[in-house]
Scaffold this active site. Structure first.
Site, short mmCIF file in Angstrom:
data_model
loop_
_atom_site.label_atom_id
_atom_site.label_comp_id
_atom_site.label_asym_id
_atom_site.label_seq_id
_atom_site.Cartn_x
_atom_site.Cartn_y
_atom_site.Cartn_z
N ARG A 129 0.85 -1.19 0.00
CA ARG A 129 0.00 0.00 0.00
C ARG A 129 0.89 1.23 0.00
O ARG A 129 1.92 1.27 0.67
CB ARG A 129 -0.93 0.02 1.23
CG ARG A 129 -2.06 -1.00 1.18
CD ARG A 129 -3.07 -0.66 0.08
NE ARG A 129 -4.21 -1.56 0.05
CZ ARG A 129 -4.28 -2.67 -0.67
NH1 ARG A 129 -3.23 -3.02 -1.41
NH2 ARG A 129 -5.35 -3.43 -0.66
N ASP A 138 4.83 -0.36 -6.88
CA ASP A 138 3.59 -0.70 -7.58
C ASP A 138 2.42 0.03 -6.95
O ASP A 138 1.28 -0.12 -7.37
CB ASP A 138 3.37 -2.21 -7.55
CG ASP A 138 2.23 -2.65 -8.47
OD1 ASP A 138 2.23 -2.22 -9.64
OD2 ASP A 138 1.35 -3.41 -8.02
N GLU A 140 -2.06 7.70 -5.22
CA GLU A 140 -2.11 7.07 -6.54
C GLU A 140 -3.47 7.15 -7.21
O GLU A 140 -3.57 7.01 -8.44
CB GLU A 140 -1.70 5.61 -6.44
CG GLU A 140 -2.68 4.75 -5.67
CD GLU A 140 -2.20 3.30 -5.52
OE1 GLU A 140 -2.98 2.39 -5.78
OE2 GLU A 140 -1.03 3.11 -5.13
N HIS A 153 0.06 -0.08 -9.89
CA HIS A 153 -0.72 -0.97 -9.02
C HIS A 153 -1.30 -2.15 -9.80
O HIS A 153 -2.51 -2.37 -9.82
CB HIS A 153 -1.84 -0.20 -8.32
CG HIS A 153 -2.21 -0.81 -6.99
ND1 HIS A 153 -2.50 -0.07 -5.87
CD2 HIS A 153 -2.33 -2.10 -6.60
CE1 HIS A 153 -2.80 -0.87 -4.86
NE2 HIS A 153 -2.70 -2.11 -5.29
#
Length: 330
Positions: A236, A260, A265, A297
């Site tokens: 996260r 990622d 985001e 992500h």
């Protein structure tokens, strides 16, 4: 029986239609996130499934209105449930479920892939080649069997990553508040996060987002790491303080970073910003660094994981509506 699924992507439709046909149940979909302004769409349905990265919002009355409309559950087809006010949902009598292990391999394999790109300097070679520079001076790689990989959060995903890294010959250490004896053939537990940060050549993060994990990697933590160590974050975004990370990379306090997921985001990932000036200055700076890998992500985004997320979430809805229990309830 009718179920409504929010925020459905085209690549989920085959799995949804296959499940609906197999169970002879109507499953309708939309491409909207679930928020107070879209909540009315679920009226007339028996089951509700969501998937989103931004909080539902509203207050306790939203969850009470769902219960008043006859809903018994609120299911997320992802592992993360930080978008849901779980106490408010439970107070309204709703059963909240998630999909905690849609495919541990999907995210674990992403961590391994990102690690390999970093230690082989592949991002930097890509940049040289794009400029027709085919020299290799200064970019000697490191073999993974010579490295210590430190995993913070050795649960389903972290444990799978540990087995993959161990299989490649790395020494694997882990820090977790819960120790899993079944992993002790592939890793060694350390007593504190600080112990892990000092020893690891690669720090691989696999923790849930909660009050104890937010800001887990900050300026103080980064200063404990080796200057030739790397961080991988496929968990996260808020687990890492991005301001501190950018400063550490600029100062050469760590060798590189693969993300990622990142703070803020939602305003960027799974969107096309070609030709725009990015408003997120931290991400803009990270994009310019040759020792940083950014993916939007997509650790979860594999064929098996997508199908499992659909099937498990809908199985849980069906179980609850039939008065049965599920192991994925909070």
């Amino acid at each position: 029986m009718k179920i409504l699924m929010y925020s459905v992507r085209d690549d989920e439709q085959d799995a949804i239609q296959a499940w609906a046909a197999a169970h002879q149940i109507q499953v309708d979909t939309n491409d909207l996130e679930f928020h107070p302004e879209t909540a009315d769409l679920v009226k007339g349905y028996d089951g509700l499934v969501i998937q989103q990265r931004s909080p539902i919002g509203g207050d306790a009355s939203l969850y009470q209105s769902l219960a008043a409309a006859g809903l018994k559950q609120l299911t997320s087809r992802t592992a993360g449930v930080d978008t849901i006010d779980i106490p408010a949902a439970k107070a309204a009598g709703l059963v909240v479920t998630n999909v905690p292990a849609y495919s541990p391999n999907s995210v674990a394999e992403m961590s391994v892939a990102q690690t390999m790109r970093l230690i082989r300097n592949l991002e930097m070679f890509d940049q040289r080649i794009s400029q027709q520079n085919f020299q290799w001076a200064g970019l000697q790689a490191r073999e993974i069997r010579s490295l210590t990989v430190g995993i913070i959060g050795a649960g389903r995903i972290g444990g799978t990553a540990a087995r993959l890294f161990h299989g490649l010959g790395a020494k694997v250490i882990a820090y977790d508040v819960v120790r899993h004896p079944e992993l002790e053939d592939v890793l060694t537990y350390v007593d504190t996060k600080e112990d892990l940060l000092r020893q690891a050549d690669v720090v691989d993060l696999h923790v849930d987002l909660n009050e104890t994990s937010a800001g887990l990697i900050d300026a103080a933590a980064l200063k404990l790491m080796k200057t030739d160590a790397y961080i991988i974050n496929a968990s996260r975004g808020p687990v890492i303080v991005t301001d501190d990370l950018v400063a550490a990379l600029k100062a050469g306090e760590i060798a590189g970073f693969a993300l990622d997921t990142v703070e803020g985001e939602n305003a960027l990932f799974n969107q096309n910003h070609q030709g725009e000036v990015l408003q997120d200055t931290n991400v803009a700076q990270l994009m310019q660094m040759p020792n940083v890998i950014i993916t939007p992500h997509v650790g979860f985004y594999t064929n098996l994981a997508v199908k499992n997320m659909v099937d498990i979430s809908l199985d849980d809805v069906l179980a609850i509506l039939n008065g049965e229990t599920t192991a994925h309830a909070f």
